[in-house]
Design a protein around this motif. Structure first.
Motif, PDB file in Angstrom:
ATOM      1  N   TYR A 428       0.836  -1.204   0.000  1.00  0.00           N
ATOM      2  CA  TYR A 428       0.000   0.000   0.000  1.00  0.00           C
ATOM      3  C   TYR A 428       0.870   1.252   0.000  1.00  0.00           C
ATOM      4  O   TYR A 428       0.580   2.225  -0.704  1.00  0.00           O
ATOM      5  N   LEU A 429       1.946   1.231   0.792  1.00  0.00           N
ATOM      6  CA  LEU A 429       2.870   2.367   0.799  1.00  0.00           C
ATOM      7  C   LEU A 429       3.501   2.548  -0.577  1.00  0.00           C
ATOM      8  O   LEU A 429       3.643   3.678  -1.068  1.00  0.00           O
ATOM      9  N   LYS A 430       3.889   1.431  -1.215  1.00  0.00           N
ATOM     10  CA  LYS A 430       4.502   1.495  -2.545  1.00  0.00           C
ATOM     11  C   LYS A 430       3.493   2.026  -3.561  1.00  0.00           C
ATOM     12  O   LYS A 430       3.840   2.838  -4.430  1.00  0.00           O
ATOM     13  N   TRP A 431       2.276   1.556  -3.475  1.00  0.00           N
ATOM     14  CA  TRP A 431       1.216   1.982  -4.391  1.00  0.00           C
ATOM     15  C   TRP A 431       0.962   3.472  -4.256  1.00  0.00           C
ATOM     16  O   TRP A 431       0.735   4.176  -5.251  1.00  0.00           O
ATOM     17  N   ASN A 432       1.022   3.979  -3.027  1.00  0.00           N
ATOM     18  CA  ASN A 432       0.705   5.381  -2.753  1.00  0.00           C
ATOM     19  C   ASN A 432       1.955   6.232  -2.521  1.00  0.00           C
ATOM     20  O   ASN A 432       1.891   7.234  -1.811  1.00  0.00           O
ATOM     21  N   GLU A 433       3.082   5.812  -3.078  1.00  0.00           N
ATOM     22  CA  GLU A 433       4.257   6.686  -2.987  1.00  0.00           C
ATOM     23  C   GLU A 433       3.929   8.027  -3.645  1.00  0.00           C
ATOM     24  O   GLU A 433       3.467   8.080  -4.785  1.00  0.00           O
ATOM     25  N   GLY A 434       4.151   9.076  -2.899  1.00  0.00           N
ATOM     26  CA  GLY A 434       3.712  10.408  -3.329  1.00  0.00           C
ATOM     27  C   GLY A 434       2.575  10.916  -2.466  1.00  0.00           C
ATOM     28  O   GLY A 434       2.115  12.053  -2.656  1.00  0.00           O
ATOM     29  N   ALA A 435       2.131  10.100  -1.498  1.00  0.00           N
ATOM     30  CA  ALA A 435       1.055  10.512  -0.601  1.00  0.00           C
ATOM     31  C   ALA A 435       1.580  11.075   0.721  1.00  0.00           C
ATOM     32  O   ALA A 435       0.801  11.536   1.540  1.00  0.00           O
ATOM     33  N   VAL A 436       2.888  11.021   0.941  1.00  0.00           N
ATOM     34  CA  VAL A 436       3.507  11.578   2.144  1.00  0.00           C
ATOM     35  C   VAL A 436       4.609  12.530   1.710  1.00  0.00           C
ATOM     36  O   VAL A 436       5.488  12.159   0.927  1.00  0.00           O
ATOM     37  N   ARG A 437       4.543  13.740   2.228  1.00  0.00           N
ATOM     38  CA  ARG A 437       5.499  14.783   1.824  1.00  0.00           C
ATOM     39  C   ARG A 437       6.195  15.335   3.065  1.00  0.00           C
ATOM     40  O   ARG A 437       5.541  15.634   4.073  1.00  0.00           O
ATOM     41  N   ARG A 438       7.480  15.466   2.996  1.00  0.00           N
ATOM     42  CA  ARG A 438       8.262  15.938   4.141  1.00  0.00           C
ATOM     43  C   ARG A 438       8.572  17.422   3.982  1.00  0.00           C
ATOM     44  O   ARG A 438       9.081  17.858   2.942  1.00  0.00           O
ATOM     45  N   TRP A 439       8.231  18.185   5.022  1.00  0.00           N
ATOM     46  CA  TRP A 439       8.552  19.609   5.051  1.00  0.00           C
ATOM     47  C   TRP A 439       9.557  19.858   6.169  1.00  0.00           C
ATOM     48  O   TRP A 439       9.376  19.383   7.288  1.00  0.00           O
ATOM     49  N   GLU A 440      10.604  20.592   5.852  1.00  0.00           N
ATOM     50  CA  GLU A 440      11.591  20.997   6.850  1.00  0.00           C
ATOM     51  C   GLU A 440      11.556  22.509   6.998  1.00  0.00           C
ATOM     52  O   GLU A 440      11.702  23.238   6.014  1.00  0.00           O
ATOM     53  N   ILE A 441      11.342  22.995   8.237  1.00  0.00           N
ATOM     54  CA  ILE A 441      11.360  24.430   8.515  1.00  0.00           C
ATOM     55  C   ILE A 441      12.638  24.722   9.290  1.00  0.00           C
ATOM     56  O   ILE A 441      12.816  24.241  10.423  1.00  0.00           O
ATOM     57  N   ARG A 442      13.538  25.435   8.668  1.00  0.00           N
ATOM     58  CA  ARG A 442      14.839  25.712   9.268  1.00  0.00           C
ATOM     59  C   ARG A 442      14.691  26.661  10.451  1.00  0.00           C
ATOM     60  O   ARG A 442      13.744  27.451  10.510  1.00  0.00           O
ATOM     61  N   PRO A 443      15.624  26.597  11.431  1.00  0.00           N
ATOM     62  CA  PRO A 443      15.552  27.494  12.588  1.00  0.00           C
ATOM     63  C   PRO A 443      15.435  28.960  12.157  1.00  0.00           C
ATOM     64  O   PRO A 443      16.176  29.435  11.307  1.00  0.00           O
ATOM     65  N   GLY A 444      14.434  29.636  12.757  1.00  0.00           N
ATOM     66  CA  GLY A 444      14.175  31.031  12.435  1.00  0.00           C
ATOM     67  C   GLY A 444      13.151  31.242  11.346  1.00  0.00           C
ATOM     68  O   GLY A 444      12.735  32.380  11.098  1.00  0.00           O
ATOM     69  N   ASP A 445      12.691  30.162  10.686  1.00  0.00           N
ATOM     70  CA  ASP A 445      11.721  30.284   9.593  1.00  0.00           C
ATOM     71  C   ASP A 445      10.310  29.939  10.072  1.00  0.00           C
ATOM     72  O   ASP A 445      10.102  29.367  11.135  1.00  0.00           O
ATOM     73  N   ARG A 446       9.326  30.318   9.223  1.00  0.00           N
ATOM     74  CA  ARG A 446       7.914  30.026   9.478  1.00  0.00           C
ATOM     75  C   ARG A 446       7.306  29.466   8.201  1.00  0.00           C
ATOM     76  O   ARG A 446       7.758  29.766   7.104  1.00  0.00           O
TER      77      ARG A 446
END
Length: 919
Positions: A428-446
């Protein structure tokens, strides 16, 4: 004589379904479980670990929701030995990996009924009588055997895996130690032999080097140290493959059609040009070597162990009932419909069978490429599951999802580390690759994660650091159009907010609250707040580690700066997470807390109080122990004649208030989110009696305030009591006049209270020219999204078209999140990555969604007498899209101004006006 045949314990294809065998192999009648056994606790000892469990538990569906009978009562399910072992995992005595080592399973999954056909979970049971251990005569399947008083269970772990606190004491008792050793040896010999048979016949080299599924058979075989089968058990090379065509299996197809490639040319063209050759080569290989396959699933009968997982997934988890069995003895295999090729069958490509298969007999053929994101980033996801992701992508692969961890500070259980995706099948994870997105907010950012008022189909998992500011704007200001606008039928418009105007800051959440934005995924309602992620300059780095017992731990390193990590996930991934009991408990814990807060704070019962008093009243209720409850459609919340014991605030959904006289129901009023009820019986000096029944019309969430707490609230805020004692409320929210009982009854029966954009035709003006239908078809590739048919309400025909319901049932359960709303628009959008499973069509109670073929993929079938050129046509769902938010073409095209789009309360107001004026 007691009832028989527990419906939740299946004995596979055996003929003893109404019976079980005792230790002497005598058939005994199996009694049906009762709700009384919910409170009947028994203690079971498994490998020296005692665990107390009830004899029966409420039956649940795949999402963990309690299943009820026609009377709304919980359906009991027998507690099995495997349930007791799972309770040891929940208690922290074992890890999930230890459970798999002690009791391996292949045919069993916790969210479906056990059938015990593989027998890999066999255990030995003994009974403790007068302090002496009496061994049983045979092995039993843990997934199916019910727990009993004084039951002692021995798994394959034996004395080596015995409870450390009792191991030495047990070893000192030679007779008991011998009994346990013999039992463990018997279990190991049996399970290893079964594994060797399966390895000899069904374990083959993977089709590709790329991992597309979790091969549970090879994992179990390795844990049992069954690395290969003895030569005498191996399948003779002369025997044909079960994937062979008609020559080997004459009944493989009912109609001998010329077989064309499963995927049409335009589907092959979905892949990027530089990747298309590999995509075409992969599909050619499947069409040649695995002819039973479909456009989504590769079918390899040689890997099938006939464990029935796919059969139960297709009939219990999903309602399609496409998969069954064919053949006898060694020739038994799964089949689709009446032994059709999968792509020719009525299979809807939902993928549930593929996600259930433990061996890869049903495996992934293509990625789904979800499109829940507002940009074109899904194009980064290759359709070919064997093609790796491009570097630099924000999307996570299946392997990366499995490694995601979150630090969660539970309000009741303290800090814990959560792996949200490990319980989800790898396929299911392989089928839906693209359904989870990682966001990184660097120190000091919003970063703004979501905006208030917009519909969303994603939630946000928080790794454990940072702060999250919650802003609420309140009602949008309106702007009048002026004299000319009013003369030409204009309406008030919402005034656009300035960029960055988020409203008032109402709360600051910490990064260890696990999840944000989950409420809009579960309820399909607009977001109630704007969320801004903030990474402070001193945001610490988090490091994952493990303690001496193998349990995960997280340490904060204040000397190192690290980003705030947020994982944005689609609604279907959030649904799949909840198949795990631990993940479900974590998510529901946060959801319940927030549901109580929003339900109390947004209730109209506090309208008489000023802002400060409103906050004080909400704080008082939250501190006094109010509770949260979900009520299914049709279920009564309070019943006429009951003693008044609580006050209720509706957080979500619609209820009807009615009385019963002479066996007939008379609806008095409707109540919706923000309304409350139950105060009348509590405001009197002595407890009153309910004068009406309140029942849910759709899934409802309520906040229950106990009577004593409610009375103290009224004493603390006298204006609140005065406000509630004022005149009666309107019968229908948003309608100024109360309708006659017959009109209100039809309004409820037809579900018009749900509609936000009903298509109605004024039958006094409509000439049945069908211009509305023609305009819809002409603007939507020849597929009309409406039918000029439906029920009448007053002088209006409510046409069969999308109503833009407040509670859109169509969105529930979509396996690839292809149906959702976007932004602040009401239209229900069905994306191009729809797999055509038809679940939304089934869920829609108004028949507004229908399935249409993407094309005619097999024109050669027209040359055959029984041929159907659409037999293997890929389908997709279509519905009214409100013409992109503009004035719908069906309304514009009406030459008699008989077609309108209006809300349910608006339609009721117009009908009442005509009744009053006799227009």
């Amino acid at each position: 004589m007691p009832d028989i045949a527990d419906p939740d314990i299946f004995l596979g294809r055996e003929e003893e379904s109404l019976f079980a065998r005792d230790d002497n192999d005598v058939l005994v009648r199996r009694e049906k479980e009762t709700r009384d056994r919910f409170r009947d606790l028994v203690t079971v000892v498994i490998d020296g670990f005692p665990v107390e469990v009830p004899r029966a538990v409420p039956k649940t569906d795949a999402q963990g929701n309690v299943v009820r009978d026609a009377d709304g009562k919980e359906i009991p399910r027998t507690t099995t030995i495997y349930d007791a072992a799972a309770a040891l995992v929940a208690a922290g005595a074992w890890t999930e990996e230890e459970l798999k080592e002690r009791i391996p399973v292949l045919c069993h999954q916790r969210h479906v009924a056990p059938v015990a056909v593989c027998r890999m979970c066999s255990v030995h049971i003994s009974s403790m009588k007068r302090g002496k251990l009496t061994p049983g005569r045979k092995l039993v399947p843990a997934c199916q055997h019910r727990v009993e008083t004084n039951m002692v269970v021995t798994t394959r772990a034996g004395l080596d895996g015995y409870n450390p606190q009792k191991r030495e004491e047990t070893k000192s008792d030679e007779k008991t130690a011998k009994t346990i050793r013999d039992a463990a040896d018997s279990v190991n010999q049996s399970v290893k032999l079964l594994a060797e048979f399966l390895v000899a016949d069904c374990l083959h080299e993977p089709l590709t080097e790329t991992k597309r599924y979790e091969d549970e058979l090879s994992t179990v075989a390795r844990s049992l140290e069954v690395l290969e089968a003895r030569p005498s058990l191996r399948k003779p090379a002369a025997l044909p493959s079960r994937n062979a065509a008609e020559d080997a299996i004459p009944k493989s197809r009912r109609v001998n059609l010329p077989l064309l490639p499963t995927l049409r040319e335009n589907e092959l063209a979905e892949e990027a040009p530089e990747l298309r050759d590999a995509w075409e080569e992969w599909n050619a290989q499947i069409d040649k070597d695995y002819p039973y396959s479909s456009r989504t699933v590769v079918v390899d009968h040689d890997r099938c162990i006939v464990c029935d997982r796919c059969v139960r997934a297709c009939s219990e988890v999903k309602p399609f009932k496409v998969i069954g069995h064919t053949g006898k003895g060694y020739g038994t295999r799964i089949s689709f419909d009446l032994d059709s090729v999968m792509r020719d069958s009525t299979c809807v490509q939902c993928g549930e069978c593929m996600n259930s298969c433990p061996t890869g007999a049903l495996s992934l053929r293509r990625r789904v490429r979800p499109r829940a994101w507002g940009d074109d980033s899904p194009e980064q996801v290759p359709v070919n599951p064997n093609t790796p992701f491009p570097e630099g992508s924000d999307f996570l692969t299946a392997d990366q999802m499995r490694d995601v961890w979150l630090l969660y500070e539970s309000p009741t259980r303290g800090a814990r580390v959560v792996f949200p995706f490990r319980s989800i099948p790898y396929s299911y994870l392989k089928w839906n690759e693209g359904a989870v997105r990682r966001w990184e907010i660097r120190p000091g950012d919003r970063k703004v994660l979501c905006d208030e008022g917009e519909y969303g189909s994603t939630a946000f998992l928080l790794q454990g650091t940072g702060t999250f500011e919650i802003y609420v704007r309140g009602p949008e200001p309106e702007v009048r159009l002026g004299l000319l606008g009013s003369l030409f039928g204009g309406a008030k418009k919402k005034k656009k907010r300035a960029a960055g105007d988020y409203g008032a800051l109402v709360k600051v959440s910490s990064g260890d609250e696990l999840v944000l934005g989950e409420m809009t995924c579960f309820t399909q309602r607009p977001r109630t707040a704007t969320v801004v992620a903030v990474a402070e300059d001193d945001s610490p780095e988090l490091t994952l580690g493990y303690d001496e017992n193998g349990w995960p731990t997280v340490t904060r390193n204040p000397k190192k700066r690290g980003p705030v990590v947020v994982y944005e996930i689609t609604r279907n991934m959030l649904d799949m997470m909840q198949r795990s009991a631990s993940a479900r408990e974590d998510i529901q814990e946060m959801y319940t807390l927030r549901a109580i807060q929003t339900g109390v704070q947004n209730s109209r019962v506090f309208e008489a109080l000023d802002k400060m008093e409103r906050e004080q009243a909400a704080t008082f209720l939250l501190s006094e122990g109010v509770t949260f409850a979900r009520v299914e459609a049709g279920e009564a919340i309070v019943s006429e004649g009951d003693v008044a014991a609580a006050f209720y605030i509706i957080r979500l959904g619609t209820v009807r208030v009615f009385t019963t006289a002479g066996g007939a129901e008379q609806v008095l009023r409707l109540l919706s989110a923000g309304d409350s009820f139950g105060e009348r019986g509590l405001l009197s000096d002595r407890p009153g009696v309910r004068t009406a029944t309140v029942a849910a019309l759709d899934p409802v969430e309520v906040v229950r305030v106990p009577g004593p707490v409610f009375r103290r609230l009224c004493e603390k805020f006298p204006k609140l009591k005065e406000h509630m004692e004022e005149g009666p409320r309107r019968a229908v929210p948003g309608v100024a006049k109360d309708p006659p009982p017959a009109v209100l009854r039809d309004y409820v029966r037809q579900g018009l209270y749900q509609g936000q954009r009903l298509l109605v035709l004024d039958l006094k003006s409509c000439t049945r020219c069908d211009e509305c239908t023609k305009a819809c078809a002409d603007s939507h590739d020849g597929n009309a999204r409406l039918l000029r048919e439906g029920l009448r309400f007053g002088d209006f025909l409510v046409a069969t078209s999308c109503r833009s319901c407040q509670k859109p049932y169509c969105m529930e359960g979509c396996p690839v999140d292809a149906i959702h709303r976007r932004g602040a628009h009401l239209e229900v959008v069905i994306e191009n990555h729809c797999i055509g499973c038809g679940l939304c069509e089934r869920n829609c109670p108004y028949g507004a969604i229908h399935m249409t073929a993407r094309g005619t993929p097999n024109p050669a079938a027209t040359q055959h007498p029984s041929g159907d050129p659409l037999k293997i046509a890929a389908r997709r769902a279509v519905n009214c899209d409100l013409c992109g938010g503009n004035e719908p073409f069906c309304v514009q095209a009406c030459p008699h101004e008989a077609a309108y789009r209006m809300s349910g309360p608006g339609l009721l107001t117009e009908v009442l006006h005509r009744l009053e004026t006799h227009d």
